[in-house]
Design an enzyme around this catalytic site. Structure first.
Site, PDB file in Angstrom:
ATOM      1  N   LYS A 129       0.824  -1.209   0.000  1.00 40.66           N
ATOM      2  CA  LYS A 129       0.000   0.000   0.000  1.00 40.66           C
ATOM      3  C   LYS A 129       0.861   1.263   0.000  1.00 40.66           C
ATOM      4  O   LYS A 129       0.572   2.216  -0.734  1.00 40.66           O
ATOM      5  CB  LYS A 129      -0.928   0.000   1.224  1.00 40.66           C
ATOM      6  CG  LYS A 129      -1.824   1.238   1.358  1.00 40.66           C
ATOM      7  CD  LYS A 129      -2.870   1.331   0.258  1.00 40.66           C
ATOM      8  CE  LYS A 129      -3.527   2.690   0.151  1.00 40.66           C
ATOM      9  NZ  LYS A 129      -4.513   2.965   1.189  1.00 40.66           N
ATOM     10  N   LYS A 137       0.503  12.208   5.240  1.00 40.53           N
ATOM     11  CA  LYS A 137       0.759  11.179   6.268  1.00 40.53           C
ATOM     12  C   LYS A 137       1.345   9.913   5.634  1.00 40.53           C
ATOM     13  O   LYS A 137       2.339   9.352   6.096  1.00 40.53           O
ATOM     14  CB  LYS A 137      -0.543  10.841   6.998  1.00 40.53           C
ATOM     15  CG  LYS A 137      -0.407   9.746   8.064  1.00 40.53           C
ATOM     16  CD  LYS A 137      -1.700   8.932   8.233  1.00 40.53           C
ATOM     17  CE  LYS A 137      -1.877   7.962   7.088  1.00 40.53           C
ATOM     18  NZ  LYS A 137      -2.962   6.967   7.246  1.00 40.53           N
TER      19      LYS A 137
END
Lengths: 296, 296
Positions: free
Chosen positions: B171, B239
């Site tokens: 991911k 983030k």
């Protein structure tokens, strides 16, 4: 228009010229290395000794060369196009060069009644051979429209982008995106591979979303299969990124990502990968990270 | 498996939970903000007061949260999953978090006989609603196989990537590519637009080649139409890029392009675009270059 000239018979120019010849145009050709014209002469092209002669014998002259200096030499040099050109001639430059150079030639030719289009292409050798190139065209709109049948002979599409230089602007912005997308693939594959994920599976999984790109499709098989035969050489992409950063500077746009990518291509060239495919930039990362991105 | 738990009913979690409910599973849910469970309770879900209760009542517990700290709190916190879990439970975390955190939870749960998969997804709200997500799964292969029917209820594909953490690795590498591809689009569009080329035409022309990407498809219409409603917020992508650079550091891979892109997302967040769509990073460039990339 029946009599067409073609100057620059390299990897791209030769198949483009063949398509014009096959479509029935009378073709006059020039290449600095004479031998490269042999095939075309056998197929019926007329070989000229100088660019000026090509200009004299043609209604439209195409140039397809590797850099600004080569284009300037062919136009402004001894027995160059400018010497042989007369009013009404159209010059179409398909090289990827600085928009400043495009505009300088446009103006010089304009003074003697010669029109000029900057018409760089996307696509590499296979697309040139199949007549599937895309042209991005700058210059006068009516000249673009006059030349559409020629573009259609060599390509699948020819877009009018705006005034002189607009084709070159589009090409440099296009290649900027291609180069950044390539480095996106390289950094993504490096992280996944070193983390233990199979690179081939990784590419398959990520190709469904925002990580998908033309570069993911074209370059990931080359990297995984260690095939660095050039479809597009590192040194040429590095040259294009130098032109693109100069353009961005001139336009007063900070381009931190492009600048970083340019430096990485410089490193790859310095490491000896200049004549390999641009995807060979992955080898710099592989040396830094001590791992090879290959088929499992 | 009949009794499923779901913790974290936000933009992604809620529609995912709805799909499980619609498929006939008995659903126990928990959300820190109680009100967010209302819709699911109306549809027949059982609301729990603590994550520990969800764990007690379920055979498989999904978590879908925004950050490492939230996942750790839900697992290790007071009346967390660890308190209610007994041997045989399976925990599946779909959040995008650090692979280190994934592995830490995997080990802690493993000690009490609880299996864990890290299974982050690609796709945003529309894909979650339509059951079209793609899961990237790390953990024990047999646990992944056991849970396939659940993944298939919420997604179109679920790939087994490797041991614990491999889903999170995939991911982060995937989002690295997405973020870089976005900046590729932004810098390309900035150059073309400031050079005078119509941005919409530019995107159309370059979408045929290496410049094409998932980001070109998804984000260029948002930029041109000035629609910065978040499909994926700048602050979340920032983030993720912090997690990805930490991972690359840990793996000893220099990632100059990712680092540059991370800083640009930091600038966009600092400029106040954190809760807008990540494509709003273009507004930083527009301020620097004093031009707006919009429909002509």
């Amino acid at each position: 228009m029946k009599r067409i000239g073609f100057i620059g018979l390299g990897i791209m120019g030769e198949p483009m010229a063949v398509n014009l010849l096959n479509a029935g145009y009378e073709l006059s050709v020039y290449n600095r290395t004479r031998a490269k014209a042999e095939e075309l002469v056998k197929k019926g092209a007329n070989r000229c000794d100088f660019p000026a002669d090509v200009a004299r014998q043609s209604e439209v002259v195409f140039t397809m060369l590797t850099a600004d200096t080569a284009v300037e030499e062919v136009v402004f040099g001894n027995r160059g196009i400018l010497e042989g050109a007369s009013a009404g001639l159209i010059v179409i430059d398909c090289s990827t060069i600085s928009p400043n150079t495009s505009q300088k030639i446009y103006e010089a030719l304009g003074k003697i009644g010669v029109d000029m289009l900057d018409a760089p292409v996307t696509g590499s050798k296979p697309q040139a051979t199949e007549g599937n190139l895309t042209f991005m065209v700058g210059g006068k709109k009516e000249v673009y429209e006059t030349c559409l049948p020629l573009f259609e002979t060599m390509g699948k599409a020819a877009y009018y982008m705006g005034e002189s230089g607009a084709g070159s602007y589009t090409k440099l912005a296009n290649n900027t995106m291609g180069a950044i997308n390539l480095l996106s693939l390289v950094e993504g594959m490096m992280i996944a591979t070193k983390a233990g994920v199979d690179p081939e599976l990784f590419v398959k999984v990520v190709s469904g979303g925002g990580a998908r790109s033309g570069m993911t499709d074209n370059k990931s098989p080359k990297i995984i299969n260690r095939d660095f035969q050039p479809d597009f050489a590192t040194a040429l992409m590095y040259k294009d990124m130098k032109l693109a950063t100069q353009l961005a500077e001139q336009l007063n746009i900070p381009v931190p990502v492009l600048s970083t990518v340019k430096q990485l291509l410089q490193m790859a060239t310095a490491n000896g990968y200049g004549f390999e495919d641009v995807s060979s930039v992955v080898k710099c990362y592989e040396e830094w990270a001590d791992i090879v991105v290959q088929k499992r």
